[in-house]
Design a protein around this motif. Sequence first.
Motif, PDB file in Angstrom:
ATOM      1  N   ASP A 113      14.591 -10.441  15.064  1.00  0.00           N
ATOM      2  CA  ASP A 113      14.703 -11.218  16.178  1.00  0.00           C
ATOM      3  C   ASP A 113      13.885 -10.265  17.381  1.00  0.00           C
ATOM      4  OD1 ASP A 113      16.247 -13.226  15.243  1.00  0.00           O
ATOM      5  OD2 ASP A 113      18.204 -12.045  15.294  1.00  0.00           O
ATOM      6  N   TYR A 114      13.498  -9.369  17.060  1.00  0.00           N
ATOM      7  CA  TYR A 114      12.804  -8.495  18.018  1.00  0.00           C
ATOM      8  C   TYR A 114      11.525  -9.065  18.517  1.00  0.00           C
ATOM      9  CZ  TYR A 114      12.067  -4.046  20.692  1.00  0.00           C
ATOM     10  OH  TYR A 114      12.231  -3.273  21.492  1.00  0.00           O
ATOM     11  N   HIS A 115      11.446  -9.111  20.039  1.00  0.00           N
ATOM     12  CA  HIS A 115      10.122  -9.551  20.639  1.00  0.00           C
ATOM     13  C   HIS A 115       8.703  -9.347  20.248  1.00  0.00           C
ATOM     14  CE1 HIS A 115      11.275  -6.258  23.320  1.00  0.00           C
ATOM     15  NE2 HIS A 115       9.948  -5.988  23.234  1.00  0.00           N
ATOM     16  N   ASP A 116       8.660  -8.153  19.631  1.00  0.00           N
ATOM     17  CA  ASP A 116       7.332  -7.831  19.343  1.00  0.00           C
ATOM     18  C   ASP A 116       7.221  -6.401  18.408  1.00  0.00           C
ATOM     19  OD1 ASP A 116       4.382  -7.465  19.085  1.00  0.00           O
ATOM     20  OD2 ASP A 116       4.068  -7.956  21.188  1.00  0.00           O
TER      21      ASP A 116
ATOM     22  N   PHE B 188       9.187 -10.986   5.765  1.00  0.00           N
ATOM     23  CA  PHE B 188       8.957 -10.546   7.514  1.00  0.00           C
ATOM     24  C   PHE B 188       7.812  -9.041   7.298  1.00  0.00           C
ATOM     25  CE2 PHE B 188      10.298  -8.400  11.310  1.00  0.00           C
ATOM     26  CZ  PHE B 188      10.197  -9.389  12.221  1.00  0.00           C
ATOM     27  N   LEU B 189       8.191  -8.295   6.282  1.00  0.00           N
ATOM     28  CA  LEU B 189       7.463  -6.866   6.266  1.00  0.00           C
ATOM     29  C   LEU B 189       5.998  -7.355   5.974  1.00  0.00           C
ATOM     30  CD1 LEU B 189       8.444  -4.065   6.680  1.00  0.00           C
ATOM     31  CD2 LEU B 189       8.261  -3.822   4.145  1.00  0.00           C
ATOM     32  N   TYR B 190       5.761  -8.378   5.106  1.00  0.00           N
ATOM     33  CA  TYR B 190       4.412  -8.869   4.838  1.00  0.00           C
ATOM     34  C   TYR B 190       3.952  -9.495   6.181  1.00  0.00           C
ATOM     35  CZ  TYR B 190       4.106  -7.875   0.017  1.00  0.00           C
ATOM     36  OH  TYR B 190       3.791  -7.108  -1.491  1.00  0.00           O
ATOM     37  N   SER B 191       4.382 -10.391   6.762  1.00  0.00           N
ATOM     38  CA  SER B 191       3.976 -11.122   7.815  1.00  0.00           C
ATOM     39  C   SER B 191       3.735 -10.340   8.941  1.00  0.00           C
ATOM     40  CB  SER B 191       4.813 -12.294   8.313  1.00  0.00           C
ATOM     41  OG  SER B 191       5.982 -11.929   8.855  1.00  0.00           O
ATOM     42  N   HIS B 192       4.452  -9.362   9.158  1.00  0.00           N
ATOM     43  CA  HIS B 192       4.369  -8.380  10.705  1.00  0.00           C
ATOM     44  C   HIS B 192       3.964  -7.048  10.305  1.00  0.00           C
ATOM     45  CE1 HIS B 192       6.768 -11.482  12.264  1.00  0.00           C
ATOM     46  NE2 HIS B 192       6.664 -10.819  13.206  1.00  0.00           N
ATOM     47  N   GLY B 193       3.504  -6.782   9.003  1.00  0.00           N
ATOM     48  CA  GLY B 193       2.987  -5.421   8.474  1.00  0.00           C
ATOM     49  C   GLY B 193       1.529  -5.382   7.718  1.00  0.00           C
ATOM     50  N   SER B 194       1.230  -3.959   7.458  1.00  0.00           N
ATOM     51  CA  SER B 194      -0.016  -3.849   6.945  1.00  0.00           C
ATOM     52  C   SER B 194      -0.172  -2.461   6.653  1.00  0.00           C
ATOM     53  CB  SER B 194      -1.284  -4.129   7.824  1.00  0.00           C
ATOM     54  OG  SER B 194      -1.126  -3.327   8.981  1.00  0.00           O
ATOM     55  N   LEU B 195      -1.142  -2.104   5.789  1.00  0.00           N
ATOM     56  CA  LEU B 195      -1.147  -0.662   5.122  1.00  0.00           C
ATOM     57  C   LEU B 195      -1.447   0.294   6.411  1.00  0.00           C
ATOM     58  CD1 LEU B 195      -0.728   0.570   2.501  1.00  0.00           C
ATOM     59  CD2 LEU B 195      -3.220   0.419   2.161  1.00  0.00           C
ATOM     60  N   TYR B 196      -2.458  -0.340   7.195  1.00  0.00           N
ATOM     61  CA  TYR B 196      -2.701   0.436   8.630  1.00  0.00           C
ATOM     62  C   TYR B 196      -2.865  -0.399   9.562  1.00  0.00           C
ATOM     63  CZ  TYR B 196      -7.647  -0.841   8.119  1.00  0.00           C
ATOM     64  OH  TYR B 196      -8.596  -1.578   8.072  1.00  0.00           O
ATOM     65  N   LYS B 197      -3.089   0.209  10.901  1.00  0.00           N
ATOM     66  CA  LYS B 197      -3.317  -0.667  11.947  1.00  0.00           C
ATOM     67  C   LYS B 197      -4.007   0.069  13.162  1.00  0.00           C
ATOM     68  CE  LYS B 197      -0.870  -4.021  15.168  1.00  0.00           C
ATOM     69  NZ  LYS B 197      -1.588  -5.111  14.453  1.00  0.00           N
ATOM     70  N   CYS B 198      -5.053  -0.489  13.748  1.00  0.00           N
ATOM     71  CA  CYS B 198      -5.723   0.048  14.755  1.00  0.00           C
ATOM     72  C   CYS B 198      -5.272  -0.748  16.124  1.00  0.00           C
ATOM     73  CB  CYS B 198      -7.262   0.032  14.710  1.00  0.00           C
ATOM     74  SG  CYS B 198      -7.812   1.021  13.302  1.00  0.00           S
ATOM     75  N   ILE B 199      -4.705   0.153  17.062  1.00  0.00           N
ATOM     76  CA  ILE B 199      -4.240  -0.840  18.175  1.00  0.00           C
ATOM     77  C   ILE B 199      -4.347   0.162  19.614  1.00  0.00           C
ATOM     78  CG2 ILE B 199      -1.794  -0.036  17.812  1.00  0.00           C
ATOM     79  CD1 ILE B 199      -1.328  -2.811  19.070  1.00  0.00           C
ATOM     80  N   ASN B 200      -5.276  -0.273  20.628  1.00  0.00           N
ATOM     81  CA  ASN B 200      -5.372   0.516  21.934  1.00  0.00           C
ATOM     82  C   ASN B 200      -5.841   1.835  21.638  1.00  0.00           C
ATOM     83  OD1 ASN B 200      -4.324  -1.992  23.157  1.00  0.00           O
ATOM     84  ND2 ASN B 200      -2.134  -1.204  22.985  1.00  0.00           N
ATOM     85  N   GLY B 201      -6.767   2.075  20.650  1.00  0.00           N
ATOM     86  CA  GLY B 201      -7.277   3.254  20.541  1.00  0.00           C
ATOM     87  C   GLY B 201      -6.315   4.204  19.539  1.00  0.00           C
ATOM     88  N   ASN B 202      -5.339   3.713  18.870  1.00  0.00           N
ATOM     89  CA  ASN B 202      -4.477   4.528  18.135  1.00  0.00           C
ATOM     90  C   ASN B 202      -4.670   3.954  16.627  1.00  0.00           C
ATOM     91  OD1 ASN B 202      -3.175   6.660  19.779  1.00  0.00           O
ATOM     92  ND2 ASN B 202      -2.004   4.602  20.973  1.00  0.00           N
ATOM     93  N   LEU B 203      -4.864   4.864  15.772  1.00  0.00           N
ATOM     94  CA  LEU B 203      -4.712   4.525  14.348  1.00  0.00           C
ATOM     95  C   LEU B 203      -3.477   4.975  13.646  1.00  0.00           C
ATOM     96  CD1 LEU B 203      -6.226   3.820  11.726  1.00  0.00           C
ATOM     97  CD2 LEU B 203      -7.217   6.113  11.266  1.00  0.00           C
ATOM     98  N   LEU B 204      -2.729   3.852  13.017  1.00  0.00           N
ATOM     99  CA  LEU B 204      -1.379   4.177  12.563  1.00  0.00           C
ATOM    100  C   LEU B 204      -1.543   3.845  10.932  1.00  0.00           C
ATOM    101  CD1 LEU B 204       0.348   1.613  15.085  1.00  0.00           C
ATOM    102  CD2 LEU B 204      -0.502   3.744  15.560  1.00  0.00           C
ATOM    103  N   PHE B 205      -1.022   4.919  10.341  1.00  0.00           N
ATOM    104  CA  PHE B 205      -0.779   4.855   8.607  1.00  0.00           C
ATOM    105  C   PHE B 205       0.416   5.759   8.473  1.00  0.00           C
ATOM    106  CE2 PHE B 205      -4.672   7.263   9.355  1.00  0.00           C
ATOM    107  CZ  PHE B 205      -4.303   8.639   8.523  1.00  0.00           C
ATOM    108  N   HIS B 206       1.020   5.419   7.598  1.00  0.00           N
ATOM    109  CA  HIS B 206       2.538   6.194   7.190  1.00  0.00           C
ATOM    110  C   HIS B 206       1.938   7.474   6.734  1.00  0.00           C
ATOM    111  CE1 HIS B 206       6.369   7.012   6.033  1.00  0.00           C
ATOM    112  NE2 HIS B 206       6.140   7.326   4.705  1.00  0.00           N
ATOM    113  N   GLY B 207       1.157   7.737   5.634  1.00  0.00           N
ATOM    114  CA  GLY B 207       1.038   8.933   4.962  1.00  0.00           C
ATOM    115  C   GLY B 207      -0.297   9.584   5.164  1.00  0.00           C
TER     116      GLY B 207
END
Length: 649
Positions: free
Chosen positions: A212-215, A394-413
């Motif tokens: 139920d979180y907004h974003d 939900f993890l699939y629809s709102h997730g991915s292996l990595y994400k690029c957003i606002n100049g930041n590269l996000l990945f877990h490992g």
Amino acid sequence: MIDEQFLRHLSKDYPNINAACAEIINLSAILALPKGTEYFLSDLHGEHEAFIHMLKSASGVIHTKVDEIFGPDLSHDERDALAALVYNAEAELKRRKASERDFDKWCKEAIFQLVEICKSVSTKYTRSKVRKRLPKYLAYSMDELLHADDEANKAHYYSEIINSIVACGVAEEFIIKMANLISNLAVDRLHIIGDIWDRGAHPDAIMDFLLDYHDVDFQWGNHDIVWMGAATGNWACITNVLRMNISYNNFDMLEIGYGINLRPLAVLASTIYGDDPCEYFKPKILDENKYDPVDPELAAKMNKAIAICQFKVEGQRIMAHPEYKLEHRMLLDKIDYGKGTIDIKGVTYELRDANFPTIDPENPYELTKEEKEMLHSLEASFLQSEKLQKHIRFLYSHGSLYKCINGNLLFHGCIPMTADGEFKECTVNGVTKKGKDYMDYLDEQVRMAYFVPDESEETGRSGDIMWYLWLSNNSPLFGKDQMTTFERCFIADKKTHKEHTAEYYSLINDKVICEKILAEFDLDPKTSHILNGHVPVKIKDGESPVKGGGKLIVIDGGISKAYQKQTGIAGYTFIFNSRFMALSEHKPYEPLQEDGTQVFHTPKITTLETLPKRMTVRDTDQGKELEREVEELRALVNAYRTGQLKESF
């Protein structure tokens, strides 16, 4: 040039010049607003209470707001109590109801104070956006309080609204909803950089909260991916998931939360290991089960039974996938069952537990009939768990292996790399990729393995790709040379437990390497950053979360109680607002006490980088999308004015 067909479609939403211009004005105003605050967390590992507190408190930002607004007027203790009302309104209301002589008066004061805090955290938003987050039925009164000014002719009106809220008996509900609104507005967007599940008691509660979180978005972690594999019915993933959670006593989550029927496993374990104490399989009890307590001796037997099944099933998957190059993890055939020893890489070790009644030394990876029946039953439980499947989707629809957003590269490992700093070529499903291409391919295959397994390039059992990502040395989610589960279970010598980290983790101390990774993902190496989780930062040993000259930040600080002795803290939050990037360092969460009191530790917030100018929505990825929409609307207005399209009223 925007084609006419597109403009005709757009005209259905904006049928005339006035409608299109109104939206242009609205979007232009949004573009000029300060950028919303992004929060980044990782490695939650089922610590639902600590995680929800981090969000409710905005990782210390709420307390800062309280100090800024009420510093001259309230004492330190009063400001702490007001912040606590935002963090856990239900508990604080209950405590105040029992202690305040005039509870209604206290409610009126609390509402006024919460409104002032809410005004402060809502300044980055349009009034329309704030309205969309207001709760049903209370929206009118909240909107009026938030946007009524302090002119003399409004003061009485303002007071009457608050008096009416109390007189109608909805003050407590109003306070709870206002506290939640403050927390929601303080965090504009939430990024979870992997590992919702395992170790902690209630990842299911975390997922319920986030539904139920907004974003929110997720970058999958290794513990997430093995649950995603288990949700396909993959036995290698299921046995890993169950072994980990039984070993941490998480029966409430498994049986009550997700409805996984563990009775077949309990019956099998009791039958096989009736007289075996399974000493080295006793669960670590970080949290007590409230609804489904299991005797620790039975839990130990269940843990050993599922571990043996895991090693058998994994051996079968390794033989089915020689391309995975995991033969070194086949150990059941290296055991001398008569002597109770095992040979690993030419060294013989004594087993501290050599009771293997279900293993045929001549065919050690063959499951017994009873084990197969039990695994079929467990597979059905995972596939038919409505809540689990909802969480995974939900993890699939709102997730991915990595994400690029606002100049930041996000990945877990990590990104698989060679020792000399080149992107490592990795082969899976007969396909060889490296760098960003490898990450994109894995993301695609993980999705297909769950949704359309017949169309994926995966061979063998559906979900094997998730198991591969769980423990392969070429997995960007694991990033180690081996997973030594067997050694930790059966060998006392801790040298055999060692899991060596991939080259990536030494390379990222070099700024040039970090910039190379950013460039690979089409980000500006000079201004962008990498955010990782996965490897806990040992602050107590002097380790820094900031790597590569400030280009990379590791935000796993040990939210999980299992890691806090190693890290010396209890997690990080990376905060990126319109003015700066900061790291919030948390102390261990203290749960609500029986007397209704709760101690909240204010995190230490360190600014890592101050932006040269205040960042607006126009400077964000969202801003680029909004500017494109404005350009399209201007083309629509021009089409109306030149007679290319006819207006409708």
